[in-house]
Design a protein around this motif. Structure first.
Motif, short mmCIF file in Angstrom:
data_model
loop_
_atom_site.label_atom_id
_atom_site.label_comp_id
_atom_site.label_asym_id
_atom_site.label_seq_id
_atom_site.Cartn_x
_atom_site.Cartn_y
_atom_site.Cartn_z
N ASN A 30 0.82 -1.22 0.00
CA ASN A 30 0.00 0.00 0.00
C ASN A 30 0.85 1.26 0.00
OD1 ASN A 30 -2.89 -0.77 0.09
ND2 ASN A 30 -2.29 -1.86 1.94
N LEU A 31 2.09 1.18 0.50
CA LEU A 31 2.95 2.36 0.51
C LEU A 31 3.30 2.83 -0.90
CD1 LEU A 31 3.23 1.52 3.52
CD2 LEU A 31 5.59 2.29 3.40
N GLY A 32 3.12 1.97 -1.88
CA GLY A 32 3.37 2.37 -3.26
C GLY A 32 2.12 2.51 -4.10
N GLN A 33 0.94 2.32 -3.48
CA GLN A 33 -0.32 2.42 -4.21
C GLN A 33 -0.71 3.88 -4.43
OE1 GLN A 33 -1.87 0.01 -5.63
NE2 GLN A 33 -1.08 -1.83 -4.64
N ILE A 66 12.57 12.03 -6.93
CA ILE A 66 11.77 11.34 -7.94
C ILE A 66 12.20 9.88 -8.05
CG2 ILE A 66 11.21 11.25 -10.40
CD1 ILE A 66 9.87 13.53 -8.85
N PHE A 67 13.52 9.62 -7.97
CA PHE A 67 14.00 8.25 -8.00
C PHE A 67 13.45 7.46 -6.80
CE2 PHE A 67 17.19 4.91 -7.17
CZ PHE A 67 17.20 4.29 -8.41
N GLY A 68 13.42 8.12 -5.64
CA GLY A 68 12.86 7.49 -4.45
C GLY A 68 11.39 7.16 -4.62
N LEU A 69 10.64 8.07 -5.23
CA LEU A 69 9.22 7.82 -5.49
C LEU A 69 9.06 6.64 -6.45
CD1 LEU A 69 6.29 8.74 -5.04
CD2 LEU A 69 6.57 10.30 -6.99
N THR A 98 12.55 0.88 1.62
CA THR A 98 13.00 1.79 2.69
C THR A 98 13.90 2.88 2.13
OG1 THR A 98 12.88 -0.01 4.30
CG2 THR A 98 14.21 1.91 4.89
N ILE A 99 14.81 2.50 1.26
CA ILE A 99 15.70 3.49 0.62
C ILE A 99 14.87 4.49 -0.17
CG2 ILE A 99 17.47 3.79 -1.15
CD1 ILE A 99 18.64 1.10 -0.25
N GLY A 100 13.85 4.01 -0.86
CA GLY A 100 12.99 4.90 -1.64
C GLY A 100 12.29 5.93 -0.76
N VAL A 101 11.72 5.47 0.36
CA VAL A 101 11.05 6.40 1.28
C VAL A 101 12.02 7.43 1.82
CG1 VAL A 101 9.88 6.57 3.51
CG2 VAL A 101 9.25 4.74 1.92
N LEU A 102 13.20 6.99 2.22
CA LEU A 102 14.19 7.92 2.77
C LEU A 102 14.68 8.90 1.72
CD1 LEU A 102 16.28 5.48 5.02
CD2 LEU A 102 14.49 7.08 5.71
N MET A 103 14.85 8.45 0.49
CA MET A 103 15.28 9.37 -0.58
C MET A 103 14.21 10.42 -0.85
SD MET A 103 17.07 6.72 -3.26
CE MET A 103 17.48 7.97 -4.46
N LEU A 104 12.95 10.02 -0.88
CA LEU A 104 11.88 10.98 -1.15
C LEU A 104 11.75 12.00 -0.03
CD1 LEU A 104 9.39 11.95 -2.76
CD2 LEU A 104 8.04 10.26 -1.50
N TYR A 108 2.19 15.98 13.15
CA TYR A 108 3.48 15.65 12.55
C TYR A 108 3.54 16.10 11.10
CZ TYR A 108 3.62 12.55 16.62
OH TYR A 108 3.59 12.05 17.90
N SER A 109 4.76 16.29 10.60
CA SER A 109 4.95 16.61 9.20
C SER A 109 4.68 15.38 8.35
CB SER A 109 6.38 17.10 8.96
OG SER A 109 7.31 16.04 9.14
N TRP A 110 4.53 15.59 7.04
CA TRP A 110 4.24 14.44 6.18
C TRP A 110 5.42 13.47 6.16
CZ3 TRP A 110 6.87 13.10 1.65
CH2 TRP A 110 7.77 14.04 1.14
N GLN A 111 6.65 14.00 6.28
CA GLN A 111 7.81 13.10 6.33
C GLN A 111 7.77 12.23 7.58
OE1 GLN A 111 8.04 16.43 5.70
NE2 GLN A 111 9.69 16.88 4.24
#
Length: 405
Positions: free
Chosen positions: A31-34, A111-114, A95-101, A170-173
């Motif tokens: 769901n984190l990528g939906q 964008i690569f993280g997304l 996890t890397i993608g979330v942290l990059m975004l 909290y912030s969105w991050q």
């Protein structure tokens, strides 16, 4: 890992809790990528990247198409990579993608993280959960897939209100990090304590297996079955994207649509659980001929009756059929191509699904711009459904004649 004894849902969870939990959590993590999840943060991400809504939409479409191609490359690897190692790799990339975004000061890395989130979430995590359940169970395959499929609607129901509550403080991050942290803790427990099965075949066997049968893309059965497997996601993508036009043409309230959308998510639960049980009792091929009936009747009712009641019937009919669709589709794929190749076949199906759901909104957009009413669009969707159902009858009959795997 599955026994030859037909189990109830309670017995299945008791005897195979670890495996079911791992597959279910994979689908839930997806769901984190939906689109619905990322859409909840669309405004925040656009402001963070300093891009317009239109620019975000264009980038999102490109990312989605690229992820579809990559699923065709990484998806089949689950056939020869041990499941524990495979899911650990996908979780690490997610996890890397979330942290990059959320952390990177550079636009390109964000964008690569997304893109990693789309690939690993919507693509590989969901693919992993369904493939694991589909190939590790035989007698109870329908129930296992029914349970695992619930990971997605569970996320659709519980994540939006959780995010809304957290966004107050909290912030969105920080919201992203909190949800990801909870999922990582759960995954660590499963990775350490679940009795994971081995891969069904070795990598060096891949070339040998190619001679055992035709590639799915060279198999007419795959192309005849594919439209039926994609009809729900394609049509519902168009309905979700153009819901404002639909409610306007059907003389329905936007509030009714919002409530009915929740009803769709809830209707997927009985659809998945009943569908899973009926697959084991009556066979996937029998259910494959019937599961689209609720959605077909709902399309006809909404197009001819309209109004708020039409929206409710459409959403509930879609949810019921959608809950059954994944267990039925995956069981048919196992029947026709075998458990050892399920990763390859599912990855192809997923890739084509991504491409088609990317094209469908554009096609419907042109129709709406040309003045076609949504009543006519719904009838067109019904026509597409009937044609897809007719095309699939040959592969369904052949699957019925194949001895259970």
């Amino acid at each position: 890992m599955d026994s030859d004894i037909r189990l109830s849902y309670a017995g299945l969870l008791k005897n195979h809790f670890g495996l079911i939990a791992a597959a279910y959590l994979a689908v839930f993590t997806g769901n984190l990528g939906q689109s619905f999840f990322i859409g909840l943060f669309r405004t925040d991400i656009s402001e963070y990247l300093n891009i317009s809504a239109g620019e975000f939409g264009s980038l999102y479409a490109v990312i989605t198409m690229i992820s579809g191609f990559l699923v065709m490359h990484f998806g089949p690897k689950i056939d020869w990579i041990a499941p524990r190692r495979y899911v650990l790799s996908v979780l690490t990339a997610l996890t890397i993608g979330v942290l990059m975004l959320t952390l990177s000061p550079w636009w390109g890395l964000c964008i690569f993280g997304l893109g990693l989130q789309r690939l690993c979430g919507q693509g590989l995590m969901t693919h992993f959960g369904s493939t694991l359940a589909g190939r590790e169970f035989k007698t109870n395959r329908g129930k296992a897939l029914g349970l695992v499929t619930l990971g997605m609607p569970t996320g659709e129901i519980i994540l939006p209100p959780i995010i809304a509550l957290m966004a107050v403080s909290y912030s969105w991050q920080q919201v992203w990090w909190s949800i990801l942290a909870v999922l990582i803790v759960l995954w660590v427990l499963l990775i350490l304590f679940v009795d994971w099965p081995p891969a069904p075949r070795q990598k060096h066997e891949n070339k040998q297996h190619k001679d055992a049968g035709p590639s799915p893309t060279r198999d007419l059965r795959f192309w005849l079955l594919l439209p039926m497997l994609m009809v729900l996601p394609i049509t519902l993508t168009g309905i979700f994207i153009y819901q404002a036009q639909m409610t306007l043409d059907l003389l329905a309230s936007p509030t009714t649509y919002a409530l009915a959308l929740t009803g769709l998510g809830i209707a997927r639960f009985p659809g998945a659980l009943l569908g899973g049980r009926w697959i084991d009792e009556y066979g996937a091929t029998t259910l494959a001929k019937l599961y689209l009936v609720p959605f077909a009747l709902a399309l006809l009712f909404a197009a001819t009756i309209g109004g708020d009641i039409g929206i409710w019937v459409l959403m509930l009919g879609a949810g019921t059929a959608l809950g059954m669709s994944s267990p039925i589709g995956d069981t048919l794929l196992v029947r026709l191509w075998g458990r050892d190749h399920l990763g390859q076949v599912r990855s192809l199906k997923s890739a084509f699904l991504v491409f088609s759901t990317g094209i469908a909104p554009a096609f419907l957009g042109f129709m709406i711009d040309a003045g076609v009413t949504f009543q006519s669009i719904l009838l067109g969707m019904l026509t597409f459904l009937v044609i897809a159902w007719v095309l699939a009858q040959g592969p369904i009959r052949e699957a019925h004649q194949i001895t259970e795997i």
